[in-house]
Design a protein around this motif. Structure first.
Motif, PDB file in Angstrom:
ATOM      1  N   GLY A  92       0.808  -1.223   0.000  1.00  0.00           N
ATOM      2  CA  GLY A  92       0.000   0.000   0.000  1.00  0.00           C
ATOM      3  C   GLY A  92       0.834   1.263   0.000  1.00  0.00           C
ATOM      4  O   GLY A  92       0.398   2.314  -0.472  1.00  0.00           O
ATOM      5  N   GLU A  93       2.043   1.195   0.525  1.00  0.00           N
ATOM      6  CA  GLU A  93       2.954   2.349   0.539  1.00  0.00           C
ATOM      7  C   GLU A  93       3.814   2.417  -0.722  1.00  0.00           C
ATOM      8  O   GLU A  93       4.672   3.281  -0.842  1.00  0.00           O
ATOM      9  N   GLY A  94       3.609   1.468  -1.645  1.00  0.00           N
ATOM     10  CA  GLY A  94       4.350   1.504  -2.913  1.00  0.00           C
ATOM     11  C   GLY A  94       5.552   0.591  -2.972  1.00  0.00           C
ATOM     12  O   GLY A  94       6.347   0.669  -3.904  1.00  0.00           O
ATOM     13  N   GLY A  95       5.706  -0.293  -2.024  1.00  0.00           N
ATOM     14  CA  GLY A  95       6.847  -1.214  -2.025  1.00  0.00           C
ATOM     15  C   GLY A  95       6.576  -2.459  -2.854  1.00  0.00           C
ATOM     16  O   GLY A  95       5.450  -2.943  -2.914  1.00  0.00           O
ATOM     17  N   ASN A  96       7.634  -2.969  -3.507  1.00  0.00           N
ATOM     18  CA  ASN A  96       7.537  -4.217  -4.269  1.00  0.00           C
ATOM     19  C   ASN A  96       8.159  -5.383  -3.522  1.00  0.00           C
ATOM     20  O   ASN A  96       7.846  -6.534  -3.787  1.00  0.00           O
ATOM     21  N   ASN A  97       9.092  -5.101  -2.609  1.00  0.00           N
ATOM     22  CA  ASN A  97       9.789  -6.119  -1.816  1.00  0.00           C
ATOM     23  C   ASN A  97       9.924  -5.605  -0.388  1.00  0.00           C
ATOM     24  O   ASN A  97       9.786  -4.412  -0.134  1.00  0.00           O
ATOM     25  N   SER A 119       4.044  -9.185  16.876  1.00  0.00           N
ATOM     26  CA  SER A 119       4.322  -8.032  16.013  1.00  0.00           C
ATOM     27  C   SER A 119       5.276  -8.425  14.902  1.00  0.00           C
ATOM     28  O   SER A 119       6.017  -9.402  14.999  1.00  0.00           O
ATOM     29  N   ALA A 120       5.257  -7.629  13.842  1.00  0.00           N
ATOM     30  CA  ALA A 120       6.177  -7.784  12.712  1.00  0.00           C
ATOM     31  C   ALA A 120       6.582  -6.406  12.233  1.00  0.00           C
ATOM     32  O   ALA A 120       5.769  -5.481  12.182  1.00  0.00           O
ATOM     33  N   SER A 121       7.860  -6.270  11.890  1.00  0.00           N
ATOM     34  CA  SER A 121       8.390  -5.022  11.334  1.00  0.00           C
ATOM     35  C   SER A 121       9.142  -5.361  10.063  1.00  0.00           C
ATOM     36  O   SER A 121       9.789  -6.411   9.981  1.00  0.00           O
ATOM     37  N   ALA A 122       9.078  -4.473   9.088  1.00  0.00           N
ATOM     38  CA  ALA A 122       9.784  -4.690   7.829  1.00  0.00           C
ATOM     39  C   ALA A 122      10.004  -3.351   7.139  1.00  0.00           C
ATOM     40  O   ALA A 122       9.272  -2.384   7.387  1.00  0.00           O
ATOM     41  N   THR A 123      10.988  -3.309   6.266  1.00  0.00           N
ATOM     42  CA  THR A 123      11.240  -2.140   5.439  1.00  0.00           C
ATOM     43  C   THR A 123      10.825  -2.459   4.013  1.00  0.00           C
ATOM     44  O   THR A 123      11.296  -3.445   3.435  1.00  0.00           O
ATOM     45  N   ALA A 124       9.945  -1.652   3.471  1.00  0.00           N
ATOM     46  CA  ALA A 124       9.475  -1.837   2.094  1.00  0.00           C
ATOM     47  C   ALA A 124      10.417  -1.095   1.144  1.00  0.00           C
ATOM     48  O   ALA A 124      10.795   0.039   1.406  1.00  0.00           O
ATOM     49  N   ILE A 125      10.802  -1.770   0.044  1.00  0.00           N
ATOM     50  CA  ILE A 125      11.666  -1.140  -0.958  1.00  0.00           C
ATOM     51  C   ILE A 125      11.010  -1.270  -2.331  1.00  0.00           C
ATOM     52  O   ILE A 125      10.121  -2.087  -2.545  1.00  0.00           O
ATOM     53  N   LYS A 126      11.488  -0.450  -3.255  1.00  0.00           N
ATOM     54  CA  LYS A 126      10.964  -0.513  -4.638  1.00  0.00           C
ATOM     55  C   LYS A 126      11.627  -1.620  -5.394  1.00  0.00           C
ATOM     56  O   LYS A 126      12.703  -2.031  -5.159  1.00  0.00           O
TER      57      LYS A 126
END
Length: 126
Positions: A92-97, A119-126
């Motif tokens: 939803g924030e525009g990340g592909n991976n 809980s889960a945390s992750a960094t979304a990248i293009k």
């Protein structure tokens, strides 16, 4: 009267506990992430909490439907649900991976019930 007040306070605590929280930020100030030098889109954090009778009967849990939702008598406090919500928020924030996916599980046991926090945390990248 004191017993009734005590029971009402415990009941209110139980009712206010089960919830789903989804948070994200997109402010990275032009930083890159890790060795891949990929541009981060967002960092997401998802948390589902639940209240269980005797530690295994779900009473009130956060919903896998999304932020601020609650469900009754459904065991939604699972790693699968928080990871799915984190991936959904990242897309939803525009990340592909996603990178650096981290999960955490905590359970606090009382005499008659237990509270679970996943809980889960992750960094979304293009």
């Amino acid at each position: 009267m004191k017993k009734v007040t005590y029971l009402l306070a415990v009941f209110a605590l139980v009712i206010l506990t089960g919830c789903t929280t989804v948070l994200s930020t997109t402010n990275f100030k032009t930083m890159t992430v890790g060795e891949s030098r990929k541009e981060p889109v967002a960092h997401v954090h998802v948390r589902i909490t639940g209240v269980y009778l005797f530690g295994f009967i779900p009473l009130l849990c956060g919903s896998r439907a999304g932020d601020g939702k609650t469900s009754f008598f459904q065991d939604n406090c699972t790693v699968e649900n928080v990871v799915n919500l984190a991936c959904k928020e990242a897309r939803g924030e525009g990340g592909n991976n996603i990178l650096n996916l981290v999960t955490d599980y905590t359970e606090i046991n009382f005499i008659l019930w237990s509270n679970r926090y996943i809980s889960a945390s992750a960094t979304a990248i293009k």
